[in-house]
Scaffold this active site. Structure first.
Site, PDB file in Angstrom:
ATOM      1  N   LYS A  17      -3.195  -9.054  14.516  1.00  0.00           N
ATOM      2  CA  LYS A  17      -1.919  -8.927  13.774  1.00  0.00           C
ATOM      3  C   LYS A  17      -1.194  -7.665  14.205  1.00  0.00           C
ATOM      4  O   LYS A  17      -1.808  -6.714  14.708  1.00  0.00           O
ATOM      5  CB  LYS A  17      -2.162  -8.911  12.266  1.00  0.00           C
ATOM      6  N   GLY A 120      -5.758  -0.917  14.951  1.00  0.00           N
ATOM      7  CA  GLY A 120      -4.680  -1.329  14.033  1.00  0.00           C
ATOM      8  C   GLY A 120      -4.263  -2.765  14.259  1.00  0.00           C
ATOM      9  O   GLY A 120      -3.217  -3.208  13.768  1.00  0.00           O
ATOM     10  N   GLY A 123      -8.673  -6.748  14.203  1.00  0.00           N
ATOM     11  CA  GLY A 123      -9.706  -7.584  14.834  1.00  0.00           C
ATOM     12  C   GLY A 123     -10.901  -7.870  13.938  1.00  0.00           C
ATOM     13  O   GLY A 123     -11.267  -9.034  13.733  1.00  0.00           O
ATOM     14  N   SER A 125     -11.165  -7.602  10.690  1.00  0.00           N
ATOM     15  CA  SER A 125     -10.753  -8.344   9.493  1.00  0.00           C
ATOM     16  C   SER A 125     -10.531  -9.810   9.833  1.00  0.00           C
ATOM     17  O   SER A 125     -10.893 -10.706   9.060  1.00  0.00           O
ATOM     18  CB  SER A 125      -9.452  -7.765   8.937  1.00  0.00           C
ATOM     19  N   ASP A 158      -7.511  -6.008   4.685  1.00  0.00           N
ATOM     20  CA  ASP A 158      -6.700  -6.909   5.520  1.00  0.00           C
ATOM     21  C   ASP A 158      -7.289  -8.313   5.641  1.00  0.00           C
ATOM     22  O   ASP A 158      -6.655  -9.197   6.209  1.00  0.00           O
ATOM     23  CB  ASP A 158      -6.608  -6.363   6.968  1.00  0.00           C
TER      24      ASP A 158
HETATM   25  O1  C5P Z   1     -10.372  -2.048   3.001  1.00  0.00           O
HETATM   26  P1  C5P Z   1     -10.814  -1.418   4.262  1.00  0.00           P
HETATM   27  O2  C5P Z   1     -12.318  -1.385   4.404  1.00  0.00           O
HETATM   28  O3  C5P Z   1     -10.157  -1.982   5.481  1.00  0.00           O
HETATM   29  O4  C5P Z   1     -10.327   0.080   4.187  1.00  0.00           O
HETATM   30  C1  C5P Z   1     -10.834   1.082   5.036  1.00  0.00           C
HETATM   31  C2  C5P Z   1     -10.400   2.422   4.510  1.00  0.00           C
HETATM   32  O5  C5P Z   1      -8.981   2.562   4.669  1.00  0.00           O
HETATM   33  C3  C5P Z   1     -10.630   2.644   3.033  1.00  0.00           C
HETATM   34  O6  C5P Z   1     -11.924   3.139   2.803  1.00  0.00           O
HETATM   35  C4  C5P Z   1      -9.569   3.644   2.691  1.00  0.00           C
HETATM   36  O7  C5P Z   1      -9.961   4.939   3.112  1.00  0.00           O
HETATM   37  C5  C5P Z   1      -8.413   3.238   3.571  1.00  0.00           C
HETATM   38  N1  C5P Z   1      -7.456   2.334   2.888  1.00  0.00           N
HETATM   39  C6  C5P Z   1      -6.661   2.835   1.876  1.00  0.00           C
HETATM   40  N2  C5P Z   1      -5.757   2.018   1.251  1.00  0.00           N
HETATM   41  C7  C5P Z   1      -5.622   0.721   1.630  1.00  0.00           C
HETATM   42  C8  C5P Z   1      -6.413   0.209   2.676  1.00  0.00           C
HETATM   43  C9  C5P Z   1      -7.324   1.040   3.286  1.00  0.00           C
HETATM   44  O8  C5P Z   1      -6.762   4.002   1.513  1.00  0.00           O
HETATM   45  N3  C5P Z   1      -4.716  -0.044   1.018  1.00  0.00           N
END
Ligand code: C5P
Length: 314
Positions: A17, A120, A123, A125, A158
């Site tokens: 994405k 970014g 991948g 997700s 994501d």
């Molecule tokens: O949800 P995910 O595991 O992808 O998020 C990884 C890290 O990115 C989280 O631990 C957090 O530090 C940060 N994050 C965030 N706010 C979001 C998505 C991700 O702070 N909406």
């Protein structure tokens, strides 16, 4: 992302994405950030296959295993060597679905990895969402879309986006999805520097402390609606003026190359340029597939990292 049965096996492609807009609306009490973001899938894919037994070691067929093949398609990203199958989102997603459905995970997953990590591009997700969809079919788990979406949100912010197809606005942590119809086909130049950026590190660098700000939310809603209206009219150059990523300045503090690559994309003639997600990939919006290819060829000689021309696709 629709799993396809091939003999006794199942396969699915997992797209990357791009974020064409990303605003941080505040920091939540759970430590995550409240986001408003526009995502489009692009034609860069990982590929996931499940088969009932592992042909390399058929005796393992009652266990669940995963093999990962790092692929380097011509003109593609460099192979990634450090992927641990045990700590992979595919394994975690398969185990989570099996637990929810009361099944024993079994069979063999094979992941062909083309989307780079810490880029970014979503991948990991996308692989996780592909696993949920594939295992739900292959194991006849019978979970509903809502149940899969719930598991997806547990796996990562994501992941729920990738259960759907096509462009969408994502809000909340990223898990509240509003699908968007009618967007035109878009052409991109994608530059993935030779380094990656860790998502938690970029969010930490942002240093956001404020709770959800209604003023910021109103401003963001207005910017995003202008962006979408311009895209819907096919006014791509105008739309680019509304494309922005709040995480970009923080990422550029960690890696100054981010700003340099952005400038290079602008100088090469892209209509717009921004970072996708928490980086490290930069995206240039081109006016045609031909222009995207021409710019990608030109920038490939400049040792910025891996440069690809691609387009939106769903
Ligand atoms: O949800 P995910 O595991 O992808 O998020 C990884 C890290 O990115 C989280 O631990 C957090 O530090 C940060 N994050 C965030 N706010 C979001 C998505 C991700 O702070 N909406």
């Amino acid at each position: 992302m629709v799993p396809r049965k091939v003999g006794t096996a199942w396969e699915v492609v997992a797209p990357a994405k791009l974020n064409l807009y990303l605003e941080v609306l505040g920091k939540r009490t759970d430590g995550f950030h409240e986001l408003e973001t526009l995502l489009v899938p692009v034609r860069i894919y990982d590929q996931l296959t499940w088969s009932p037994s592992n042909s390399l070691s058929p005796s393992l067929s009652t266990e669940c295993s995963l093999s990962i093949e790092s692929c380097h398609p011509r003109g593609g990203f460099r192979p990634q060597v450090s992927i641990d199958p045990h700590d992979n989102l595919v394994t975690r997603a398969a185990k989570l679905l099996a637990a929810k459905a009361g099944l024993k995970p079994h069979g063999h997953f094979h992941l062909v990895k083309r989307i780079p990590q810490e880029a970014g591009l979503g991948g990991g997700s996308s692989d996780a969402a592909a696993t949920l969809l594939l295992a739900n079919e292959a194991w006849h788990a019978g979970l509903s879309h809502a149940e899969l979406a719930h598991l997806a949100a547990e796996l990562g912010s994501d992941v729920p986006y990738f259960l759907n197809q096509g462009p969408a606005i994502c809000r909340g942590r990223g898990e509240r999805i509003e699908p968007l119809g009618g967007l035109p086909h878009l052409h991109f130049v994608v530059v993935k520097p030779d380094f990656g950026l860790s998502t938690p590190r970029v969010f930490a660098e942002l240093g956001e402390r404020g709770a959800l700000s209604s003023e910021r939310a109103e401003k963001s809603a207005s910017c995003l609606s202008q962006l979408i209206a311009a895209l819907n009219r096919g006014a791509i150059a105008r739309a680019c003026q509304w494309m922005t990523n709040r995480l970009e300045t923080a990422a550029a503090r960690l890696a100054p190359e981010i700003s340099q690559i952005k400038t290079t994309l602008a100088q090469a003639g892209c209509w717009g340029q921004l970072m996708t997600g928490s980086g490290s990939t930069l995206v240039g919006v081109a006016r045609s597939a031909n222009q995207a290819r021409r710019i990608a060829r030109q920038l490939s000689a400049q040792k910025l990292g891996t440069v690809l021309a691609t387009s939106s696709g769903w």
